[in-house]
Scaffold this active site. Structure first.
Site, mmCIF file in Angstrom:
data_model
loop_
_atom_site.group_PDB
_atom_site.id
_atom_site.type_symbol
_atom_site.label_atom_id
_atom_site.label_comp_id
_atom_site.label_asym_id
_atom_site.label_seq_id
_atom_site.Cartn_x
_atom_site.Cartn_y
_atom_site.Cartn_z
ATOM 1 N N ILE A 150 0.864 -1.178 0.000
ATOM 2 C CA ILE A 150 0.000 0.000 0.000
ATOM 3 C C ILE A 150 0.901 1.227 0.000
ATOM 4 O O ILE A 150 2.088 1.143 0.314
ATOM 5 C CB ILE A 150 -0.974 0.020 1.209
ATOM 6 N N ASP A 151 0.337 2.365 -0.359
ATOM 7 C CA ASP A 151 1.126 3.572 -0.496
ATOM 8 C C ASP A 151 1.734 4.024 0.830
ATOM 9 O O ASP A 151 1.216 3.697 1.911
ATOM 10 C CB ASP A 151 0.266 4.711 -1.049
ATOM 11 N N LYS A 152 2.779 4.817 0.730
ATOM 12 C CA LYS A 152 3.494 5.335 1.902
ATOM 13 C C LYS A 152 2.541 5.986 2.908
ATOM 14 O O LYS A 152 2.596 5.693 4.102
ATOM 15 C CB LYS A 152 4.549 6.346 1.457
#
Length: 340
Positions: A150-152
């Site tokens: 998942i994104d940062k």
């Protein structure tokens, strides 16, 4: 035409290749060896046997002869990385663990794996400190244990494979889109429909490759489906639940912007400015304070469900909303009640 994507939900490289109208009959493995860079015949044959390579949306055998106009879809592991992983003693929020899998609740701001400008402090750095001999997808060096990401600045649940069996099982489930993933999001505005499905192709923007763009005509990109449900309307923003049927890069962020409801404080997709409400200074100050409370896109991977690699039973894991997310919701609730 060859389209390659690395998806948020699945660690596979994707290609779509259309055979030329004058293509001579040629074994599919030989055909792909000529079309794909740095690929071995064994890798191609394994991909065919595992069902990762299809012709006209159907599985084939390695001796299948490619014909003119055939459409080949290829999903193979990512190219190797030269990154050396340095173990770091970073605490992990472990939701569940057994001999096969590990489910962690990732904090916002933590990068999942080392990459450009983020070579340390990642989830993978932490995993290599706490766990020995985590498996790695073939040709996917530098990302031990990972089968998705998942994104940062997205918080929430990730499942980690602790052995080869678990990795193969989970990777196949992501590949088949059978993993159940539920996200909570705060978006600008109130969707007209309380429930809906966004079925719009997504791909890298032709203007900025860092951004995922919609291609509603289906002339580019890959099929992407997001189901959403409004949980709470707060006049200027809404709390919604999203279920992913596919797992494209930035899928929820791009899809919600497409329907006119970008994620709250999502700088990449235009949600970091006032998109709904008044122009009064007091309101602007209130929104700025909310941005400070949740200084990231308001997206949380809340639950994750899949078939356990060993027991073959469906398991599901849930997480609490992080403090910044919950505080932002409460602040909007209080504001709406006050102005009423």
């Amino acid at each position: 035409m060859d389209e390659a994507y690395i998806e948020e939900g699945e660690l596979f490289e994707h290609h779509r290749i259309v055979a030329d109208p004058k293509q001579e009959l040629l074994r599919v493995d030989k055909f792909l060896m000529d079309k794909l860079p740095n690929v071995t015949r064994n890798k191609v044959q394994d991909g065919i046997k595992d069902g990762f390579i299809k012709v006209n949306d159907e599985s084939v055998k390695p001796n299948y002869k490619v014909r003119p106009g055939d459409v080949l879809t290829v999903e193979l592991p990512e190219p190797p990385s030269d990154t050396e992983i340095v173990p770091e003693n970073i605490p992990l929020n472990i939701v569940y663990e057994d001999e096969d899998i590990l489910v962690v609740n990732k904090e916002p701001g933590m990068v999942v794996h080392p990459a450009y400008q983020n070579w340390s402090g990642t989830l993978v750095n932490a995993l290599t400190w706490h766990f020995q001999n985590l498996p790695t997808m073939p040709n996917n060096d530098g990302r031990p244990g990972l089968v998705h990401r998942i994104d940062k600045d997205t918080s929430g649940l990730l499942v980690i494979a602790k052995n080869e069996k678990a990795m193969t099982s989970l990777a196949k489930q992501f590949f088949d889109h059978s993993i159940e993933r539920t996200y909570y999001a705060i978006v600008w505005g109130e969707p007209i429909e309380d429930k809906g499905t966004i079925d719009v192709n997504l791909g890298r923007s032709l203007k900025d490759r860092r951004i995922t763009a919609p291609f509603p005509e289906g002339d580019f990109g890959r099929k992407a489906i997001t189901h959403y449900q409004v949980l709470k309307n707060l006049r200027y923003v809404s709390l919604i639940k999203c279920n992913l049927e596919t797992g494209r890069t930035h899928q929820i962020r791009a899809h919600l912007k497409y329907i006119g409801h970008p994620l709250f404080n999502d700088a990449t997709y235009g949600g970091d400015r006032i998109l709904k409400g008044t122009t009064f200074t007091k309101y602007k100050q209130f929104v700025d304070n909310c941005f400070k409370i949740i200084p990231r896109q308001a997206l949380h991977a809340k639950s994750l469900g899949f078939v356990h690699p060993s027991t073959n039973e469906f398991v599901q894991f849930d997480s609490e909303l992080p403090a910044d997310f919950q505080s932002a919701i409460e602040k909007w609730e209080n504001y709406v009640n006050t102005v009423d």
